[in-house]
Design an enzyme around this catalytic site. Sequence first.
Site, short mmCIF file in Angstrom:
data_model
loop_
_atom_site.label_atom_id
_atom_site.label_comp_id
_atom_site.label_asym_id
_atom_site.label_seq_id
_atom_site.Cartn_x
_atom_site.Cartn_y
_atom_site.Cartn_z
N GLY A 293 0.81 -1.23 0.00
CA GLY A 293 0.00 0.00 0.00
C GLY A 293 0.84 1.27 0.00
O GLY A 293 0.46 2.28 -0.60
N CYS B 201 0.94 2.09 12.71
CA CYS B 201 2.26 2.55 12.29
C CYS B 201 2.88 3.48 13.32
O CYS B 201 4.05 3.76 13.26
CB CYS B 201 2.16 3.25 10.95
SG CYS B 201 1.38 2.21 9.74
N1 PLP Z 1 -3.03 2.75 3.61
C1 PLP Z 1 -3.73 2.38 4.69
C2 PLP Z 1 -5.08 2.95 4.90
C3 PLP Z 1 -3.19 1.48 5.59
O1 PLP Z 1 -3.89 1.12 6.67
C4 PLP Z 1 -1.89 0.96 5.36
C5 PLP Z 1 -1.26 0.03 6.32
O2 PLP Z 1 -1.53 0.05 7.50
C6 PLP Z 1 -1.21 1.37 4.20
C7 PLP Z 1 -1.81 2.26 3.35
C8 PLP Z 1 0.16 0.84 3.89
O3 PLP Z 1 0.08 -0.46 3.36
P1 PLP Z 1 1.37 -1.41 3.34
O4 PLP Z 1 1.57 -1.88 4.75
O5 PLP Z 1 1.00 -2.52 2.43
O6 PLP Z 1 2.51 -0.61 2.83
#
Ligand code: PLP
Length: 395
Positions: A70, A326
């Site tokens: 993501g 995060c």
């Molecule tokens: N966008 C949202 C809404 C998310 O919750 C997350 C991860 O927690 C991400 C993007 C990032 O995704 P990735 O962990 O695959 O990089």
Amino acid sequence: MIYADYNATSPVLPSVVEAMSPYFAEEFANSASEHYPAGRRAAEAIARARAQIAHLVNAHEDEVVFVSGGTEAAFAALLGAYLARPARRHFLASPVEHSAVREALHTLTRPPLGALPEFLEVDSAGSLQQERLQSAVRADTGVAALMVANNETGVMWDLADTARLLRERGVVTFADAVQAVGKVPVDFQMLDVDLMSISAHKIGGPKGIGALVIRGGTPWISPMPGGGQERGRRGGTSPVPLIVGFGEAAALAELRLNNQRLNALRACRDAFETRLLSALPESRIQARDVARLPNTSSVTLPGVAALELVRALGERGVMIGVGSACHAREAEPSHVLRAMGLSVQECLATIRVSFGPDTREEQAVLLAEIISAEANAQRERTTKLVSERLEKAVA
Ligand code: PLP
């Protein structure tokens, strides 16, 4: 053990592991080596996975580009759209976007890039006003970055009308659908956005793989064409096992997306909230009255240090989230909750519970009881500490 942090990540499903395993050692060929059968088999496995993912979100197979997850999808979407139209320096975004989007926008502001991001307001339920968004569009607005579902509160936005209105004014829409895909039906055609991100590890797939869905004709230039993989849209030797696992997870997610399963998940979440509110009547469920993901509950427990509570539960094998996953190591107020008008103290007293497809109602109720007992114990400890300190000070 209770795991209720599915918005952070999800366990890789057994059949996903099974589907992936031959592609590590036996079927190890490079999918670009189409001049021999093993390479063609790898390419076919990728094509099957691409079809499974396209089917899950009702996109065309050609629109699905594999990326590392993501975060990369968001960065590639925003930078790629900027590269295609550098004169459109103004970017619109909601203030509750994930750091994948916020930090990507921040990077785009650095010289010599010089993008101009503008974060719009949301109300106390985390909703964005359509009129406010449309009136913020300028002649140099290139992209609007808006999420389909929020990772902290679960608040969902229907972007269909928004994207159409923005397109009429030449604005490309990027939708972060990482938390929505696999949890609720997401239809790329109906959403009508131009760019959309998906991540496998949120839906029972492996970490380190995701997709950027790019509508045909979208002004977008690949920031990383490399060796021409993904039809020149994302270079790098394709991680066949991860892609196969992502495809299998998508196929399984599609089977789960029926009303019966969604209602059961919602019932679980509601039972959790009802039990928690009856045990701790002063607690507050965030965005309770707007459309939310059926698995997510953001709860403010006044007078409780959320991080301390989550750590104490974690030691006992009970796993929930605090604010954004995060930011779990920092006791920093969540930017999402701040944007919704919560005070710093309220933010630091907020936990996030996110259930998975296999969570049972009795587990959800038990979790509410464990949380309320821990919250009360923490409050008692704090009161005792304060009175001891007072006594010492007086003495
Ligand atoms: N966008 C949202 C809404 C998310 O919750 C997350 C991860 O927690 C991400 C993007 C990032 O995704 P990735 O962990 O695959 O990089």
